[in-house]
Design a protein around this motif. Structure first.
Motif, PDB file in Angstrom:
ATOM      1  N   HIS A  15       4.832   2.291  -6.854  1.00 56.24           N
ATOM      2  CA  HIS A  15       6.216   2.394  -6.391  1.00 56.24           C
ATOM      3  C   HIS A  15       6.783   1.001  -6.101  1.00 56.24           C
ATOM      4  O   HIS A  15       7.937   0.687  -6.478  1.00 56.24           O
ATOM      5  CB  HIS A  15       6.267   3.262  -5.135  1.00 56.24           C
TER       6      HIS A  15
ATOM      7  N   LYS B   3       9.736   2.079 -14.582  1.00 57.70           N
ATOM      8  CA  LYS B   3      10.976   2.459 -13.902  1.00 57.70           C
ATOM      9  C   LYS B   3      11.950   2.998 -14.946  1.00 57.70           C
ATOM     10  O   LYS B   3      12.043   2.463 -16.048  1.00 57.70           O
ATOM     11  CB  LYS B   3      11.574   1.236 -13.200  1.00 57.70           C
TER      12      LYS B   3
ATOM     13  N   ASN C  52       9.727  -1.094  -8.652  1.00 61.74           N
ATOM     14  CA  ASN C  52      10.996  -1.405  -8.001  1.00 61.74           C
ATOM     15  C   ASN C  52      11.140  -2.884  -7.681  1.00 61.74           C
ATOM     16  O   ASN C  52      12.006  -3.262  -6.892  1.00 61.74           O
ATOM     17  CB  ASN C  52      11.125  -0.582  -6.722  1.00 61.74           C
TER      18      ASN C  52
ATOM     19  N   ARG D 118      15.374   4.274  -4.857  1.00 66.64           N
ATOM     20  CA  ARG D 118      13.909   4.179  -4.915  1.00 66.64           C
ATOM     21  C   ARG D 118      13.283   5.507  -4.498  1.00 66.64           C
ATOM     22  O   ARG D 118      12.672   5.606  -3.444  1.00 66.64           O
ATOM     23  CB  ARG D 118      13.431   3.056  -3.990  1.00 66.64           C
TER      24      ARG D 118
ATOM     25  N   ALA E  17       8.686  -2.866 -14.053  1.00 65.00           N
ATOM     26  CA  ALA E  17      10.000  -2.779 -13.411  1.00 65.00           C
ATOM     27  C   ALA E  17      11.091  -2.996 -14.452  1.00 65.00           C
ATOM     28  O   ALA E  17      10.924  -3.778 -15.396  1.00 65.00           O
ATOM     29  CB  ALA E  17      10.114  -3.827 -12.307  1.00 65.00           C
TER      30      ALA E  17
ATOM     31  N   ASN F 285      14.551  -4.090  -8.174  1.00 65.32           N
ATOM     32  CA  ASN F 285      15.548  -3.228  -7.539  1.00 65.32           C
ATOM     33  C   ASN F 285      15.986  -3.836  -6.201  1.00 65.32           C
ATOM     34  O   ASN F 285      15.629  -3.351  -5.134  1.00 65.32           O
ATOM     35  CB  ASN F 285      14.931  -1.838  -7.317  1.00 65.32           C
TER      36      ASN F 285
END
Length: 234
Positions: free
Chosen positions: A226, A82, A230, A165, A187, A233
């Motif tokens: 993905h 990320k 995240n 995102r 992450a 996040n």
């Protein structure tokens, strides 16, 4: 996500950081020219020293600590990270043993620094150059992976504000397929502290996700990467 209010102390800390880190970086670039005369290991140690110098400046001038949850690889795999700030990009050589990052072509053209990056060994991303550029990137990346160097890529393609995102860039799936390497997703939550201008004290976390095997369908690998990058996040 809105950033917190900047205090006068944050401004003072940030200015002190800039006054120390950037002149120090000039010194380290000069040191890279000298180290290059003594071989790859001397160059690796010098670049790692620059990353550790940045980590020290962040810790003691900005009040930013780093916590790594999990074990980062020191082998020829694809590390998908990320990207919220320059912190994780600069810190890469301190996290793994001689990682091979994928900088944008314009970064590799910065006088002095660009030469040092190329000499250290990076996979330069030539955006908009089509299939020819992709073949060159894959060839370069395979060479570094064969040397046991982790390939560090930001699959979103650019820095992303905290809380956002975006989908992964299409080039990630192409590299994953052509390189046929496992992926280690990471992450990061640096964006809430390490702002472009005024930085704030606190703790940055890097969380290493579960390794993803090569050969998965595009939709599946993109969804898993993905989700993993995240994970902080929230």
């Amino acid at each position: 996500m809105k950033s917190e209010k900047v205090s006068p102390l944050d401004v003072v800390r940030s200015l002190l950081f800039y006054l120390v880190f950037y002149p120090g970086t000039v010194v380290m670039v000069i040191a890279c020219f000298v180290a290059s005369m003594f071989g790859d290991e001397a160059m690796r140690r010098t670049v790692r020293g620059w990353a550790l110098f940045h980590r020290w400046c962040a810790r003691w001038l900005l009040g930013i600590r780093l916590v790594i949850e999990g074990e980062l690889p020191d082998e020829g795999v694809l590390v998908a990270i990320k990207h919220e700030s320059f912190y994780e990009a600069i810190d890469l050589p301190a996290q793994m043993r001689r990682p091979a990052p994928f900088p944008k072509a314009e970064l590799a053209e910065i006088p002095g620094w660009g030469w040092a990056a190329r000499r250290y060994g990076t996979v330069v991303v030539e955006r908009g150059e089509g299939a020819k550029a992709l073949r060159a990137m894959v060839s370069s990346a395979r060479g570094f992976a064969a040397q046991g160097r982790p390939l560090a890529i930001f699959p979103e393609g650019t820095r992303v504000p905290t809380g956002e995102r975006p989908p992964l860039q299409s080039g990630f799936a192409g590299l994953y397929k052509l390189l046929a390497l496992p992926v280690v997703p990471v992450a990061v939550n640096s964006g809430r502290l390490y702002h472009r201008r005024w930085k704030k004290p606190g703790t940055i976390t890097l969380r290493v996700g579960e390794r993803i095997a090569p050969g998965l369908p595009r939709d599946e690998v993109e969804a898993r990467v993905h989700a993993a990058i995240n994970a902080l996040n929230v």
